[in-house]
Design a protein around this motif. Sequence first.
Motif, PDB file in Angstrom:
ATOM      1  N   UNK A   1       1.052  -1.586   0.199  1.00  0.00           N
ATOM      2  CA  UNK A   1       0.312   0.025  -0.330  1.00  0.00           C
ATOM      3  C   UNK A   1       0.541   1.457  -0.056  1.00  0.00           C
ATOM      4  N   UNK A   2       1.828   0.879   1.253  1.00  0.00           N
ATOM      5  CA  UNK A   2       2.537   2.085   0.667  1.00  0.00           C
ATOM      6  C   UNK A   2       4.333   2.013   0.801  1.00  0.00           C
ATOM      7  N   UNK A   3       5.123   2.384   0.468  1.00  0.00           N
ATOM      8  CA  UNK A   3       6.517   2.078   0.087  1.00  0.00           C
ATOM      9  C   UNK A   3       7.248   3.438   0.270  1.00  0.00           C
ATOM     10  N   UNK A   4       8.624   3.487   1.017  1.00  0.00           N
ATOM     11  CA  UNK A   4       9.596   4.866   1.093  1.00  0.00           C
ATOM     12  C   UNK A   4      10.632   4.306   1.704  1.00  0.00           C
ATOM     13  N   UNK A   5      12.099   5.242   1.856  1.00  0.00           N
ATOM     14  CA  UNK A   5      13.760   4.854   1.797  1.00  0.00           C
ATOM     15  C   UNK A   5      13.352   4.013   3.389  1.00  0.00           C
ATOM     16  N   UNK A   6      11.844   4.485   4.182  1.00  0.00           N
ATOM     17  CA  UNK A   6      11.901   4.074   5.761  1.00  0.00           C
ATOM     18  C   UNK A   6      10.944   3.189   5.800  1.00  0.00           C
ATOM     19  N   UNK A   7      10.172   2.705   5.832  1.00  0.00           N
ATOM     20  CA  UNK A   7       8.412   2.641   5.294  1.00  0.00           C
ATOM     21  C   UNK A   7       8.106   1.681   4.272  1.00  0.00           C
ATOM     22  N   UNK A   8       7.002   0.594   5.060  1.00  0.00           N
ATOM     23  CA  UNK A   8       6.659  -0.695   4.243  1.00  0.00           C
ATOM     24  C   UNK A   8       4.829  -0.984   5.059  1.00  0.00           C
ATOM     25  N   UNK A   9       4.398  -0.093   4.087  1.00  0.00           N
ATOM     26  CA  UNK A   9       3.436  -0.804   4.435  1.00  0.00           C
ATOM     27  C   UNK A   9       2.671  -1.778   3.893  1.00  0.00           C
ATOM     28  N   UNK A  10       2.314  -2.972   3.914  1.00  0.00           N
ATOM     29  CA  UNK A  10       1.345  -4.181   3.200  1.00  0.00           C
ATOM     30  C   UNK A  10       0.002  -4.537   3.288  1.00  0.00           C
ATOM     31  N   UNK A  11      -1.259  -4.941   2.539  1.00  0.00           N
ATOM     32  CA  UNK A  11      -2.031  -5.552   3.099  1.00  0.00           C
ATOM     33  C   UNK A  11      -1.833  -7.448   3.453  1.00  0.00           C
ATOM     34  N   UNK A  12      -2.058  -8.563   3.513  1.00  0.00           N
ATOM     35  CA  UNK A  12      -2.239  -9.414   3.640  1.00  0.00           C
ATOM     36  C   UNK A  12      -3.158  -9.757   3.515  1.00  0.00           C
ATOM     37  N   UNK A  13      -3.855 -10.616   2.564  1.00  0.00           N
ATOM     38  CA  UNK A  13      -4.944 -11.278   2.964  1.00  0.00           C
ATOM     39  C   UNK A  13      -5.340 -13.009   3.337  1.00  0.00           C
ATOM     40  N   UNK A  14      -5.859 -13.668   3.616  1.00  0.00           N
ATOM     41  CA  UNK A  14      -5.466 -14.630   3.696  1.00  0.00           C
ATOM     42  C   UNK A  14      -6.651 -15.705   2.991  1.00  0.00           C
ATOM     43  N   UNK A  15      -6.056 -16.809   2.829  1.00  0.00           N
ATOM     44  CA  UNK A  15      -6.521 -17.764   1.636  1.00  0.00           C
ATOM     45  C   UNK A  15      -7.876 -17.968   2.115  1.00  0.00           C
ATOM     46  N   UNK A  16      -8.215 -18.578   2.764  1.00  0.00           N
ATOM     47  CA  UNK A  16      -9.587 -18.741   2.592  1.00  0.00           C
ATOM     48  C   UNK A  16     -10.765 -17.688   2.842  1.00  0.00           C
ATOM     49  N   UNK A  17     -11.254 -16.427   3.589  1.00  0.00           N
ATOM     50  CA  UNK A  17     -12.094 -15.945   4.269  1.00  0.00           C
ATOM     51  C   UNK A  17     -11.392 -14.688   3.746  1.00  0.00           C
ATOM     52  N   UNK A  18     -10.537 -14.256   3.083  1.00  0.00           N
ATOM     53  CA  UNK A  18     -10.442 -12.632   3.194  1.00  0.00           C
ATOM     54  C   UNK A  18     -10.000 -12.238   3.707  1.00  0.00           C
ATOM     55  N   UNK A  19      -9.980 -12.576   5.231  1.00  0.00           N
ATOM     56  CA  UNK A  19      -9.308 -11.426   5.949  1.00  0.00           C
ATOM     57  C   UNK A  19      -8.097 -10.623   6.186  1.00  0.00           C
ATOM     58  N   UNK A  20      -7.674  -9.334   6.113  1.00  0.00           N
ATOM     59  CA  UNK A  20      -6.702  -9.162   5.981  1.00  0.00           C
ATOM     60  C   UNK A  20      -5.639  -8.482   7.081  1.00  0.00           C
ATOM     61  N   UNK A  21      -5.020  -8.964   7.545  1.00  0.00           N
ATOM     62  CA  UNK A  21      -3.804  -7.921   8.072  1.00  0.00           C
ATOM     63  C   UNK A  21      -3.088  -7.069   7.223  1.00  0.00           C
TER      64      UNK A  21
END
Length: 132
Positions: free
Chosen positions: A69-89
């Motif tokens: 979702x967001x990436x810079x020199x010192x920061x990275x933000x990612x969303x991970x979706x679960x396989x079965x239900x699509x829950x997001x972390x």
Amino acid sequence: MNLAGDRPTNLGVKAGKLAPCPSSPNCVVSQGDTDAEHAIAPLTYSGDPAQAMAQLTAIVQAMPRTTIVDSSDNYLYAEFASKLMGFVDDVEFYLDPTESVIQVRSASRLGQSDLGVNRQRVEAIRQAMQSS
């Protein structure tokens, strides 16, 4: 039914810190006053910080069902979706230049228990960084 939930509004680095975990057990964070349930060690790296972030970004991008979702020199933000239900972390990484580590926060948006998934994911990323 939307199992992804809404993107949290408390993400990002504020005064050199990632957000603390909520009281629910489905979150781990490497900064702040955390109890054993939520505490996790930051990621370590050697050498160039920019290379460490590039390596981290490549590892995260290669993981299944991941959106950066967001990436810079010192920061990275990612969303991970679960396989079965699509829950997001929501998973954040902050390269902390004062400590020469990468701080991490991984939290489920919905529910209570994550069956250890957030901790396991961070440890898998840690192993990948150490082995490459």
